[in-house]
Design a protein around this motif. Structure first.
Motif, mmCIF file in Angstrom:
data_model
loop_
_atom_site.group_PDB
_atom_site.id
_atom_site.type_symbol
_atom_site.label_atom_id
_atom_site.label_comp_id
_atom_site.label_asym_id
_atom_site.label_seq_id
_atom_site.Cartn_x
_atom_site.Cartn_y
_atom_site.Cartn_z
ATOM 1 N N UNK A 86 10.925 -8.486 -2.308
ATOM 2 C CA UNK A 86 11.744 -7.511 -1.183
ATOM 3 C C UNK A 86 13.351 -7.423 -1.763
ATOM 4 N N UNK A 87 13.579 -7.783 -3.123
ATOM 5 C CA UNK A 87 14.791 -7.900 -3.579
ATOM 6 C C UNK A 87 14.988 -6.430 -4.135
ATOM 7 N N UNK A 88 16.328 -6.165 -4.209
ATOM 8 C CA UNK A 88 16.576 -4.988 -4.829
ATOM 9 C C UNK A 88 15.793 -3.683 -4.627
ATOM 10 N N UNK A 89 15.479 -3.213 -3.536
ATOM 11 C CA UNK A 89 14.646 -2.299 -3.209
ATOM 12 C C UNK A 89 14.787 -0.876 -3.792
ATOM 13 N N UNK A 90 16.151 -0.662 -4.139
ATOM 14 C CA UNK A 90 16.274 0.723 -4.906
ATOM 15 C C UNK A 90 15.195 1.046 -5.996
ATOM 16 N N UNK A 91 14.628 -0.149 -6.455
ATOM 17 C CA UNK A 91 14.010 -0.126 -7.573
ATOM 18 C C UNK A 91 12.413 -0.471 -7.104
ATOM 19 N N UNK A 92 12.032 0.218 -5.994
ATOM 20 C CA UNK A 92 10.743 0.428 -5.207
ATOM 21 C C UNK A 92 10.664 1.681 -4.731
ATOM 22 N N UNK A 93 9.557 2.255 -4.753
ATOM 23 C CA UNK A 93 9.343 3.635 -4.139
ATOM 24 C C UNK A 93 9.407 3.316 -2.525
ATOM 25 N N UNK A 94 10.835 3.348 -1.988
ATOM 26 C CA UNK A 94 10.956 2.966 -0.768
ATOM 27 C C UNK A 94 10.937 4.269 0.221
ATOM 28 N N UNK A 95 11.004 4.036 1.725
ATOM 29 C CA UNK A 95 10.844 5.151 2.489
ATOM 30 C C UNK A 95 11.907 6.467 2.172
ATOM 31 N N UNK A 111 0.868 -1.160 0.032
ATOM 32 C CA UNK A 111 -0.044 -0.002 -0.088
ATOM 33 C C UNK A 111 0.891 1.265 0.096
ATOM 34 N N UNK A 112 1.828 1.280 0.817
ATOM 35 C CA UNK A 112 2.854 2.527 0.769
ATOM 36 C C UNK A 112 3.574 2.631 -0.394
ATOM 37 N N UNK A 113 4.027 1.724 -1.224
ATOM 38 C CA UNK A 113 4.507 2.010 -2.513
ATOM 39 C C UNK A 113 3.517 2.311 -3.379
ATOM 40 N N UNK A 114 2.286 1.912 -3.298
ATOM 41 C CA UNK A 114 1.279 2.254 -4.474
ATOM 42 C C UNK A 114 0.888 3.777 -4.218
ATOM 43 N N UNK A 115 0.818 4.027 -2.989
ATOM 44 C CA UNK A 115 0.526 5.511 -2.757
ATOM 45 C C UNK A 115 1.620 6.350 -3.214
ATOM 46 N N UNK A 116 2.928 6.098 -2.871
ATOM 47 C CA UNK A 116 3.925 6.679 -3.393
ATOM 48 C C UNK A 116 4.065 6.817 -4.971
ATOM 49 N N UNK A 117 3.688 5.947 -5.584
ATOM 50 C CA UNK A 117 3.630 5.984 -7.099
ATOM 51 C C UNK A 117 2.600 6.953 -7.537
ATOM 52 N N UNK A 118 1.403 6.680 -6.780
ATOM 53 C CA UNK A 118 0.533 7.746 -7.183
ATOM 54 C C UNK A 118 0.875 9.070 -7.342
ATOM 55 N N UNK A 119 1.578 9.451 -6.099
ATOM 56 C CA UNK A 119 2.011 10.693 -5.930
ATOM 57 C C UNK A 119 3.092 11.303 -6.999
ATOM 58 N N UNK A 120 3.859 10.324 -7.122
ATOM 59 C CA UNK A 120 4.994 10.379 -8.250
ATOM 60 C C UNK A 120 4.375 10.879 -9.556
#
Length: 468
Positions: free
Chosen positions: A217-226, A136-145
């Motif tokens: 949970x691998x290579x989390x630079x490629x996720x919208x992380x904290x 959910x956190x990543x989806x919200x961050x992507x929506x903002x981006x």
């Protein structure tokens, strides 16, 4: 395969219908979201869609946006791809096609995030460990981006009027008509989503640079992380002109970078094999682009006319950009990120040559550590403090430091120089000129203003009342 995206090849099969977005008047609800893996696949599909050529894989990085920023030595005979962009001729069919693809791609990807966000709360019991918060956190961050980048292209410059109507902020999955919101309201909606994302992603601030037992949970630079959430907050606050908030968000990254985001070394940046052209360790967020090799072959290597790639520049332009006549020859960006083609030069930023490390392949940076230092430099309380942040990046790139006694005007000039050097082929320079409502974009004598800085909405969006 690197990335969140160890599972991408499988997910692409399962997500084929998910990624095949219907016309905006007929968006279907996905059947994938019945278990935890379905949510993971949906989010993976969203990242993959963002990495396509319509969005960050090309148009919003090395392609259309950097052509607008006058990065390339465009001529009518050899660069027909970007003639309209170079001249800011948005009425031309070529430019219309690029802009339509960008608008449609961003909003259809937003629809993907909204499908996740709309369904996830009522299915919280499906999730194990911390995965509900993460997804959910990543989806919200992507929506903002995604909304923020729509705003940065299709809204007016924030320096003109923050209350000017701009673009819709779409928060539901389905067919609706959304009103055009003021620039400030869109930015505030982005920040609201990011505040919730920050809370959810704060449960796991680790940045993983390798394969995890759970591929998601691998290579989390490629996720919208904290940390990329904090970086995006800094970017948006600066766009709004809220410099104190922008500085605080940038410093949250800078002061906690530690071993998470080390600066690229000169050895890695210039290596013969596994050259880190991306400055990967400095990524707060990057995207996997599975066709990146094809894009770079076509735009930075293919000889169009007389040995000149589509996105080439001249030796004179390159030497001026990196200030070779005044000590810039030690800059690792100048030395290791360009190559000669006849009398021209093209960036090697995204070349896939001689890469054995999977984490260096098929990636484009979206938010980087260096931007946090540039934001801090611009927002610092004094020029002396500002130049200190700028000097950190200059030193990391092999340049001498600037005097701490420079004026505020001189500091602004140096920050612009750094944006131009640092984000070549990354699509960020156009946004810099727009945010400040600069009278002209460097490299073009045409006056800027609304006709340059505001992309026109695609004709069909106007006709059908902005249905999403």
């Amino acid at each position: 395969m690197s990335v969140l995206l160890m599972a991408a090849s499988v997910a692409m099969v399962g997500c084929k219908k998910w990624l095949d977005v219907s016309p905006k008047t007929q968006i279907r609800e996905s059947v994938l979201l019945s278990d935890e893996q379905g949510f993971k696949d949906a989010l993976t599909g969203t990242y993959l869609k963002m990495g396509g050529n319509a969005l960050y894989g090309q148009n919003l990085t090395m392609g259309f946006l950097d052509a607008l920023a006058q990065r390339y030595a465009v001529s009518s005979s050899s660069h027909s791809f970007y003639q309209s962009a170079y001249r800011f001729n948005y009425a031309d069919n070529s430019a219309k096609n690029y802009i339509s693809a960008i608008w449609g791609g961003l909003y259809s990807t937003i629809a993907n995030t909204n499908n996740i966000i709309t369904q996830i709360d009522e299915k919280k019991g499906l999730f194990s460990n911390n995965n509900f918060n993460q997804i959910k956190g990543e989806a919200l961050a992507l929506r903002a981006l995604l909304h923020f980048d729509v705003l940065r292209m299709f809204g007016a410059s924030p320096a003109v009027d923050l209350q000017r109507k701009s673009v819709p902020y779409v928060t539901r999955f389905g067919v609706s008509v959304y009103p055009l919101l003021p620039i400030a309201a869109v930015a505030d909606s982005c920040l609201k989503d990011l505040a919730e994302a920050e809370q959810l992603l704060s449960y796991d601030k680790e940045v993983r640079n390798a394969f995890n037992q759970d591929p998601f949970l691998s290579y989390t630079r490629n996720h919208m992380n904290y940390w990329s959430v904090k970086g995006l907050q800094a970017r948006i606050y600066l766009y709004k002109g809220e410099k104190a908030n922008a500085l605080n968000a940038a410093l949250a990254v800078i002061n906690n970078k530690g071993d998470r985001f080390p600066f690229v070394s000169g050895t890695s940046a210039g290596a013969t094999v596994n050259r880190d052209r991306l400055y990967y360790t400095e990524h707060l967020f990057g995207l996997y682009t599975y066709k990146l090799k094809a894009y770079t072959e076509a735009y930075t290597k293919t000889n169009v006319v007389g040995g000149t790639p589509t996105t080439a520049t001249t030796a004179t332009n390159l030497n001026n950009l990196y200030e070779i006549s005044s000590g810039g020859s030690s800059d690792i960006r100048y030395n290791y990120l360009f190559t000669a083609f006849a009398s021209s030069y093209a960036t090697t930023r995204y070349w896939q040559d001689d890469l054995n490390f999977e984490y260096l392949k098929n990636l484009v940076p979206v938010i980087r550590l260096s931007e946090m230092y540039y934001i801090a430099a611009e927002c610092a309380g004094t020029p002396e403090a500002g130049v200190g942040y700028l000097n950190t990046i200059r030193s990391a790139r092999g340049l001498s430091t600037l005097a701490t006694t420079i004026s505020a005007t001189a500091l602004t000039t140096e920050i612009l120089k750094e944006y131009k050097k640092e984000f070549y082929a990354e699509g960020q320079l156009f946004y810099y000129f727009k945010r400040l409502n600069a009278a002209k974009i460097d490299g073009n004598s045409l006056a800027a203003g609304e006709a340059v800085y505001m992309f026109p909405m695609p004709d069909n969006e106007i006709e059908f009342a902005n249905r999403f």
